[in-house]
Motif scaffolding. Structure first.
Motif, PDB file in Angstrom:
ATOM      1  N   THR A  45       0.867  -1.175   0.000  1.00 48.39           N
ATOM      2  CA  THR A  45       0.000   0.000   0.000  1.00 48.39           C
ATOM      3  C   THR A  45       0.902   1.224   0.000  1.00 48.39           C
ATOM      4  OG1 THR A  45      -0.146   0.318   2.399  1.00 48.39           O
ATOM      5  CG2 THR A  45      -1.669  -1.271   1.407  1.00 48.39           C
ATOM      6  N   ARG A  46       0.292   2.393   0.007  1.00 58.25           N
ATOM      7  CA  ARG A  46       1.091   3.615  -0.013  1.00 58.25           C
ATOM      8  C   ARG A  46       1.963   3.733   1.223  1.00 58.25           C
ATOM      9  NH1 ARG A  46      -1.134   9.754   0.641  1.00 58.25           N
ATOM     10  NH2 ARG A  46       0.890  10.772   0.616  1.00 58.25           N
ATOM     11  N   VAL A  47       1.508   3.214   2.363  1.00 59.75           N
ATOM     12  CA  VAL A  47       2.259   3.385   3.610  1.00 59.75           C
ATOM     13  C   VAL A  47       2.807   2.068   4.151  1.00 59.75           C
ATOM     14  CG1 VAL A  47       0.945   5.434   4.249  1.00 59.75           C
ATOM     15  CG2 VAL A  47       0.138   3.201   4.986  1.00 59.75           C
ATOM     16  N   ASP A  48       2.720   0.994   3.396  1.00 61.00           N
ATOM     17  CA  ASP A  48       3.153  -0.297   3.935  1.00 61.00           C
ATOM     18  C   ASP A  48       3.572  -1.214   2.780  1.00 61.00           C
ATOM     19  OD1 ASP A  48       3.718  -2.216   5.770  1.00 61.00           O
ATOM     20  OD2 ASP A  48       1.642  -2.707   6.261  1.00 61.00           O
ATOM     21  N   ARG A  49       4.665  -1.927   2.944  1.00 57.08           N
ATOM     22  CA  ARG A  49       5.083  -2.919   1.940  1.00 57.08           C
ATOM     23  C   ARG A  49       5.722  -4.103   2.658  1.00 57.08           C
ATOM     24  NH1 ARG A  49       5.995  -4.211  -3.241  1.00 57.08           N
ATOM     25  NH2 ARG A  49       7.959  -5.173  -3.848  1.00 57.08           N
ATOM     26  N   LYS A  50       5.109  -5.276   2.469  1.00 58.13           N
ATOM     27  CA  LYS A  50       5.613  -6.517   3.043  1.00 58.13           C
ATOM     28  C   LYS A  50       5.576  -7.576   1.957  1.00 58.13           C
ATOM     29  CE  LYS A  50       3.778  -5.410   7.636  1.00 58.13           C
ATOM     30  NZ  LYS A  50       2.800  -5.837   8.700  1.00 58.13           N
ATOM     31  N   VAL A  51       6.694  -7.735   1.252  1.00 58.95           N
ATOM     32  CA  VAL A  51       6.793  -8.662   0.130  1.00 58.95           C
ATOM     33  C   VAL A  51       8.161  -9.314   0.170  1.00 58.95           C
ATOM     34  CG1 VAL A  51       6.776  -8.896  -2.395  1.00 58.95           C
ATOM     35  CG2 VAL A  51       5.218  -7.288  -1.295  1.00 58.95           C
ATOM     36  N   SER A  52       8.223 -10.600  -0.185  1.00 55.14           N
ATOM     37  CA  SER A  52       9.495 -11.312  -0.207  1.00 55.14           C
ATOM     38  C   SER A  52       9.625 -12.067  -1.529  1.00 55.14           C
ATOM     39  CB  SER A  52       9.562 -12.304   0.958  1.00 55.14           C
ATOM     40  OG  SER A  52       8.584 -13.324   0.799  1.00 55.14           O
ATOM     41  N   ARG A  53      10.775 -12.687  -1.728  1.00 60.94           N
ATOM     42  CA  ARG A  53      10.974 -13.477  -2.950  1.00 60.94           C
ATOM     43  C   ARG A  53      10.006 -14.648  -3.035  1.00 60.94           C
ATOM     44  NH1 ARG A  53      17.519 -14.063  -4.058  1.00 60.94           N
ATOM     45  NH2 ARG A  53      17.926 -11.812  -4.379  1.00 60.94           N
ATOM     46  N   GLY A  54       9.575 -15.122  -1.884  1.00 58.36           N
ATOM     47  CA  GLY A  54       8.662 -16.263  -1.885  1.00 58.36           C
ATOM     48  C   GLY A  54       7.198 -15.886  -2.034  1.00 58.36           C
ATOM     49  N   THR A  55       6.903 -14.621  -2.181  1.00 60.83           N
ATOM     50  CA  THR A  55       5.503 -14.180  -2.286  1.00 60.83           C
ATOM     51  C   THR A  55       4.870 -14.690  -3.568  1.00 60.83           C
ATOM     52  OG1 THR A  55       5.868 -12.204  -0.946  1.00 60.83           O
ATOM     53  CG2 THR A  55       3.982 -12.180  -2.441  1.00 60.83           C
ATOM     54  N   ARG A  56       3.711 -15.353  -3.439  1.00 57.83           N
ATOM     55  CA  ARG A  56       2.961 -15.859  -4.606  1.00 57.83           C
ATOM     56  C   ARG A  56       1.739 -15.003  -4.898  1.00 57.83           C
ATOM     57  NH1 ARG A  56       2.192 -18.013  -8.056  1.00 57.83           N
ATOM     58  NH2 ARG A  56       1.187 -20.040  -7.948  1.00 57.83           N
ATOM     59  N   ILE A  57       1.165 -14.422  -3.848  1.00 59.55           N
ATOM     60  CA  ILE A  57       0.003 -13.547  -4.021  1.00 59.55           C
ATOM     61  C   ILE A  57       0.328 -12.217  -3.365  1.00 59.55           C
ATOM     62  CG2 ILE A  57      -2.437 -13.186  -3.491  1.00 59.55           C
ATOM     63  CD1 ILE A  57      -2.700 -16.254  -3.291  1.00 59.55           C
ATOM     64  N   GLU A  58       0.259 -11.129  -4.136  1.00 56.21           N
ATOM     65  CA  GLU A  58       0.530  -9.798  -3.601  1.00 56.21           C
ATOM     66  C   GLU A  58      -0.756  -8.981  -3.657  1.00 56.21           C
ATOM     67  OE1 GLU A  58       3.427  -5.897  -4.329  1.00 56.21           O
ATOM     68  OE2 GLU A  58       3.553  -7.648  -5.652  1.00 56.21           O
ATOM     69  N   VAL A  59      -1.197  -8.531  -2.493  1.00 54.01           N
ATOM     70  CA  VAL A  59      -2.381  -7.682  -2.411  1.00 54.01           C
ATOM     71  C   VAL A  59      -1.908  -6.236  -2.508  1.00 54.01           C
ATOM     72  CG1 VAL A  59      -4.484  -7.156  -1.140  1.00 54.01           C
ATOM     73  CG2 VAL A  59      -3.401  -9.401  -0.863  1.00 54.01           C
ATOM     74  N   ILE A  60      -2.522  -5.468  -3.403  1.00 54.62           N
ATOM     75  CA  ILE A  60      -2.035  -4.127  -3.694  1.00 54.62           C
ATOM     76  C   ILE A  60      -3.219  -3.196  -3.911  1.00 54.62           C
ATOM     77  CG2 ILE A  60      -1.838  -4.708  -6.152  1.00 54.62           C
ATOM     78  CD1 ILE A  60       0.543  -2.825  -6.337  1.00 54.62           C
ATOM     79  N   THR A  61      -3.104  -1.949  -3.490  1.00 56.20           N
ATOM     80  CA  THR A  61      -4.176  -0.984  -3.741  1.00 56.20           C
ATOM     81  C   THR A  61      -4.168  -0.594  -5.217  1.00 56.20           C
ATOM     82  OG1 THR A  61      -2.652   0.719  -2.943  1.00 56.20           O
ATOM     83  CG2 THR A  61      -4.353  -0.040  -1.428  1.00 56.20           C
ATOM     84  N   ASP A  62      -5.365  -0.300  -5.734  1.00 60.56           N
ATOM     85  CA  ASP A  62      -5.493  -0.133  -7.179  1.00 60.56           C
ATOM     86  C   ASP A  62      -4.697   1.048  -7.726  1.00 60.56           C
ATOM     87  OD1 ASP A  62      -7.128   1.839  -6.150  1.00 60.56           O
ATOM     88  OD2 ASP A  62      -9.002   0.918  -6.811  1.00 60.56           O
ATOM     89  N   GLY A  63      -4.480   2.102  -6.914  1.00 61.87           N
ATOM     90  CA  GLY A  63      -3.690   3.222  -7.393  1.00 61.87           C
ATOM     91  C   GLY A  63      -2.232   2.852  -7.622  1.00 61.87           C
ATOM     92  N   LEU A  64      -1.673   2.028  -6.752  1.00 61.03           N
ATOM     93  CA  LEU A  64      -0.280   1.617  -6.903  1.00 61.03           C
ATOM     94  C   LEU A  64      -0.092   0.652  -8.068  1.00 61.03           C
ATOM     95  CD1 LEU A  64       0.913   1.142  -3.218  1.00 61.03           C
ATOM     96  CD2 LEU A  64       1.233   3.099  -4.743  1.00 61.03           C
ATOM     97  N   PHE A  65      -1.167  -0.055  -8.446  1.00 62.86           N
ATOM     98  CA  PHE A  65      -1.045  -0.953  -9.592  1.00 62.86           C
ATOM     99  C   PHE A  65      -0.745  -0.163 -10.863  1.00 62.86           C
ATOM    100  CE2 PHE A  65      -3.113  -3.075 -13.247  1.00 62.86           C
ATOM    101  CZ  PHE A  65      -2.282  -4.183 -13.320  1.00 62.86           C
ATOM    102  N   THR A  66      -1.313   1.021 -10.988  1.00 60.21           N
ATOM    103  CA  THR A  66      -1.031   1.839 -12.161  1.00 60.21           C
ATOM    104  C   THR A  66       0.455   2.152 -12.243  1.00 60.21           C
ATOM    105  OG1 THR A  66      -3.230   2.842 -12.056  1.00 60.21           O
ATOM    106  CG2 THR A  66      -1.570   3.994 -13.344  1.00 60.21           C
ATOM    107  N   ARG A  67       1.070   2.515 -11.110  1.00 60.71           N
ATOM    108  CA  ARG A  67       2.508   2.758 -11.110  1.00 60.71           C
ATOM    109  C   ARG A  67       3.290   1.500 -11.468  1.00 60.71           C
ATOM    110  NH1 ARG A  67       3.013   6.813 -12.689  1.00 60.71           N
ATOM    111  NH2 ARG A  67       5.217   6.310 -12.555  1.00 60.71           N
ATOM    112  N   ARG A  68       2.831   0.364 -11.000  1.00 53.28           N
ATOM    113  CA  ARG A  68       3.506  -0.903 -11.276  1.00 53.28           C
ATOM    114  C   ARG A  68       3.520  -1.204 -12.775  1.00 53.28           C
ATOM    115  NH1 ARG A  68       3.841  -5.587  -8.020  1.00 53.28           N
ATOM    116  NH2 ARG A  68       3.885  -4.081  -6.312  1.00 53.28           N
ATOM    117  N   ILE A  69       2.380  -1.022 -13.417  1.00 50.13           N
ATOM    118  CA  ILE A  69       2.279  -1.383 -14.823  1.00 50.13           C
ATOM    119  C   ILE A  69       2.996  -0.367 -15.707  1.00 50.13           C
ATOM    120  CG2 ILE A  69       0.090  -0.221 -15.403  1.00 50.13           C
ATOM    121  CD1 ILE A  69      -0.744  -2.768 -16.873  1.00 50.13           C
ATOM    122  N   LEU A  70       3.071   0.892 -15.253  1.00 49.85           N
ATOM    123  CA  LEU A  70       3.831   1.883 -16.010  1.00 49.85           C
ATOM    124  C   LEU A  70       5.325   1.604 -15.927  1.00 49.85           C
ATOM    125  CD1 LEU A  70       1.878   5.110 -15.010  1.00 49.85           C
ATOM    126  CD2 LEU A  70       2.105   4.213 -17.331  1.00 49.85           C
ATOM    127  N   ALA A  71       5.787   1.127 -14.773  1.00 51.30           N
ATOM    128  CA  ALA A  71       7.208   0.830 -14.591  1.00 51.30           C
ATOM    129  C   ALA A  71       7.626  -0.429 -15.341  1.00 51.30           C
ATOM    130  CB  ALA A  71       7.522   0.686 -13.103  1.00 51.30           C
TER     131      ALA A  71
END
Length: 812
Positions: A91-117
């Protein structure tokens, strides 16, 4: 791992897996509580004990941070893990992800940044759009971009659109996807209508909650529009006793407070959850069998201050009311109290209005420019962004320096685009001249980007000081984020110069003789209460606005000196003119101005051609083409085009009076300048409009939609294209003698309505078939005319008579 509790979505799971194994897209409709949010991603990844169908990471999009966090925690808990391992969270104020992550829950606004990058979404196997029925702007934009990625770069990418209530047919048609509908598990719910009231909702809700506690067992879920109403209701409910727990639930609360709201009440106690519409479908709240619905909701609309969007209170839709009611029947029969009359339910909107139609589109326009698709029509939308709003958003981005005149991202625009902020706040950071100023700008942007941070003072200096001393987890997270945006530097620099440089259009001067009324350089007026400290300053930089669009309130500003205000941008000296449609006269003056703020002025005898044209265009924008006497000629041309389209000679053009008004500075201004300080003639406007059309339309108008017709008498008769009977030609009856074939236009496809006039120029007869009229209706007309006009020519056989202008027999 196989969860112990069976959920309704489990029955549909085999069909869901088969559909996504066979095809790239799927629409899934399942009611609240069916288990789709947590169960489906786990099944797709093969984490429920059966083989999955997705290779790579699964991205689950949630519309709100609280929903994203709780979805991640519940999935992780079902696997016996903590968030950040198999299940990740961003989320905008929190990130908890590792190499073993299979499912990542993300807020829809940050997904736009992800796909642009990463336009290929490297390593992503599926994107799941949850709660899509909310139709948030970020979700619509994310889906449009993901669909293009899928069609061009990633045919293997899977897209799943999930919703609690959704017009599945419309979504299916838009994205060409099959539909699966899952039945929910619902107990009967009794609905009790309590009628409307003039009381404030925070005054009425406590009374109804007490009534419900007396009448029914179980815990209560009360829907209120926002945090302010929730907190006031909670205060009014104090003293209910130790067996009653009051639990607010809205996005700005800490994770611990949110968890307390959704967890079951301890044995022997009852809980009252006071929630926003976040509890409609995104979250499951345990133990509730009583729902109390205020019937109100907060929706996003365009933010007057340019901070993306603001929330305004409206009546909830029928879809929202139905979802809220359903929360009472999750675990047992329940009851729903509605604070309105039953008959009013029929008048509710069927579903919430999609944000893309009503909110600010500056962020979307910036994203499209970064994506390389300034033409929004190239993407697939559920609802296309309105052209006018998108045009206005692009103009705003040009003013902020994010786009050049051609709509291409500038270096500043590229820096703005990488920041997860509304464009105006991003411009504040990107325009900072040095490292300390950038750190200061980032600090301000982090605070302003999160509503409620720093208190409610209208003075930016005071708000910033309070934010700096705020030690709450949310404030600490925002400060850390500001450090990353500002490069880790210590904030410094001149605050007034920083804001005036970033937002020169919102530099404002107090109006003479007023208390608290200001005019901004953009031309917009705004005000503060005369008792507000800001009202003591002659000059301000306005940071945020609220209230009604016609009379906005300054919510946040900064006092500046006149020198600081004048240094924000170059002053201009130019000629300006005004045009009065009532009198048809111009006034002109030479002004020195800071944007729309006039610093000095002197009258001129008459305006230049440029100034006069600009003044007329301003009048057209306000009052339409009638302001310059051109309303009829515009309608005439549109009528000609419409009739040609109905005849099948042209494709119906997408032209309206509104679109012509918005485009007038391009197609009409040259013609207005040629006239100088004079109103244009009809032919000036008509020819300018015709020349602005595509060549086939121009040719069709000139060849098949004439402005006049030659009559047998030798007269030229004007064609009336505005009459309901159009095309219409009127002349004395004698002018049509000798016509055996009825006149037609549009390559002979459209008969002209012929209006035969008496010698006194009064309508005597109308026909669209002269040959038939000569043999029938003419006899009755002629009998009457001979009696009234005996000196005029009324032959027995007009079809073979000589046409003339309507002279008397003696003159013939």
């Amino acid at each position: 791992m196989t969860p112990s509790e069976a959920l309704p979505i489990d029955e549909a799971m085999p069909e869901i897996l088969r559909a996504l194994a066979a095809g790239p897209r799927l629409v899934l409709a399942a009611p609240p509580g069916a288990g789709k949010t947590t169960r489906v991603p786990l099944a797709l990844a093969g984490l429920l004990g059966a083989p999955g169908v997705i290779e790579g990471r699964i991205i689950l999009l949630e519309p709100r941070r609280v929903a994203a966090r709780m979805a991640a925690e519940r999935m992780a808990s079902s696997l016996g893990e903590r968030v950040g391992q198999t299940i990740g969270l961003t989320t905008r104020v929190d990130r908890k992800v590792s190499r073993g992550t299979r499912i990542e829950v993300i807020t829809d606004g940050l997904f736009t940044r992800r796909i642009l990058a990463d336009q290929e979404l490297t390593g992503i196997g599926a994107v799941v759009f949850d709660e899509f029925h909310e139709r948030r702007l970020n979700a619509d934009l994310g889906l449009a971009l993901a669909l293009e990625v899928q069609s061009i770069l990633r045919e293997d990418l899977r897209l799943l659109i999930m919703s609690a209530t959704l017009d599945t047919g419309a979504v299916s048609r838009a994205i060409d996807a099959p539909v699966i509908e899952s039945e929910g598990r619902m107990y009967p719910v009794e609905t009790r209508y309590l009628g409307k009231s003039d009381d404030r909702i925070e005054d009425r809700m406590p009374k109804v909650i007490r009534q419900a506690l007396r009448e029914e067992p179980g815990s209560v879920l009360a829907f209120l529009p926002g945090a302010r109403e929730i907190n006031r209701t909670a205060e009014a409910l104090t003293g209910l006793g130790p067996d009653i727990l009051i639990a607010p639930l809205y996005g700005a609360l800490s994770p611990g407070e949110q968890d307390a709201a959704v967890s079951p009440a301890p044995p022997g106690k009852r809980k009252i959850v006071l929630a926003t519409d976040i509890a409609e479908s995104a979250l499951t709240i345990e133990g509730v069998r009583i729902v109390i619905d205020s019937g109100l909701s907060r929706v996003a609309e365009e933010d007057l201050g340019g901070l993306g969007s603001r929330l305004t209170t409206v009546r909830a839709s029928r879809a929202s009311a139905d979802q809220r009611r359903g929360r009472a029947g999750r675990t047992s029969p329940g009851v729903c109290y509605r604070l309105w009359d039953e008959a009013a339910t029929r008048g509710l909107m069927a579903a919430p209005t999609p944000e893309i139609l009503v909110t600010d589109l500056s962020g979307l326009a910036l994203t499209l420019a970064e994506w390389g698709a300034p033409d929004a029509g190239a993407l697939t939308w559920m609802d296309a962004p309105p052209a006018g709003k998108l045009k206005g958003a692009r103009a705003g981005l040009i003013a902020l320096g994010a786009l050049d005149a051609d709509g291409v991202l500038t270096p500043r625009g590229k820096e703005m685009a990488r920041l997860p902020l509304p464009p105006r706040l991003a411009a504040l950071v990107a325009s900072a001249p040095g490292a300390p100023e950038k750190a200061l700008a980032a600090e301000i942007a982090a605070m302003m980007g999160e509503r409620g941070m720093g208190g409610d003072s209208s003075d930016l200096t005071q708000r910033l000081q309070r934010f700096r001393t705020d030690g709450s987890p949310r404030a600490r997270a925002l400060k850390q984020q500001a450090k990353s945006w500002g490069g880790g530097e210590t904030p410094g620099g001149d605050l007034a110069k920083l804001l005036a440089r970033a937002w020169p259009d919102q530099v404002a001067r107090r109006r003479p003789g007023s208390a608290g009324s200001y005019l901004m350089a953009s031309g917009r007026a705004a005000g503060v209460q005369p008792s507000d400290g800001l009202a003591k300053s002659d000059w301000l930089v306005v940071a945020d606005l609220g209230g009604a669009a016609k009379e906005p309130r300054i919510l946040l500003g900064l006092p500046v000196t006149e020198a600081e205000a004048l240094a924000s941008q170059k002053t201009i000296t130019e000629e300006r003119a005004a045009f009065d449609p009532k009198t048809g006269k111009f006034t002109a003056r030479r002004v020195k101005a800071l944007g729309a703020i006039v610093l000095s002025e002197a009258p001129l005898p008459k305006p230049s051609a440029e100034a006069a044209a600009t003044a007329m265009l301003a009048a057209i924008e306000t009052d339409g083409f009638a302001a310059i006497g051109a309303g009829d000629v515009i309608e005439e041309t549109l009528s000609r085009l419409r009739i040609l389209a109905e005849a099948g000679l042209i494709e119906a053009p997408d032209i309206s009076p509104e679109s012509l008004v918005s485009g007038a500075p391009v197609w009409l201004k040259p013609a207005l300048k040629r006239r100088g300080a004079q109103l244009p003639e009809d032919h000036d406007v008509r020819e300018a409009l015709v020349q602005s059309l595509d060549w086939p339309l121009q040719e069709a108008l000139r060849n098949h939609a004439p402005l006049s017709l030659e009559l047998p008498s030798g007269q030229s008769a004007r064609v009336d294209w505005l009459d309901p009977r159009a095309p219409l030609v009127s002349a004395r009856a004698q002018a049509f003698y000798g016509l055996t074939e009825h006149p037609k236009i549009a390559a002979g496809r459209v008969p002209v309505t012929v209006e035969l006039l008496s010698p006194g120029m009064k309508p005597a007869a109308t026909t669209q078939d002269l040959a038939r009229f000569w043999g029938a209706g003419y006899k009755d007309m002629a009998k009457d005319m001979r009696g009234r006009y005996p000196k005029h020519d009324w032959p027995d056989d007009p079809a073979n008579a000589r046409a003339h202008e309507g002279r008397t027999k003696k003159r013939l």
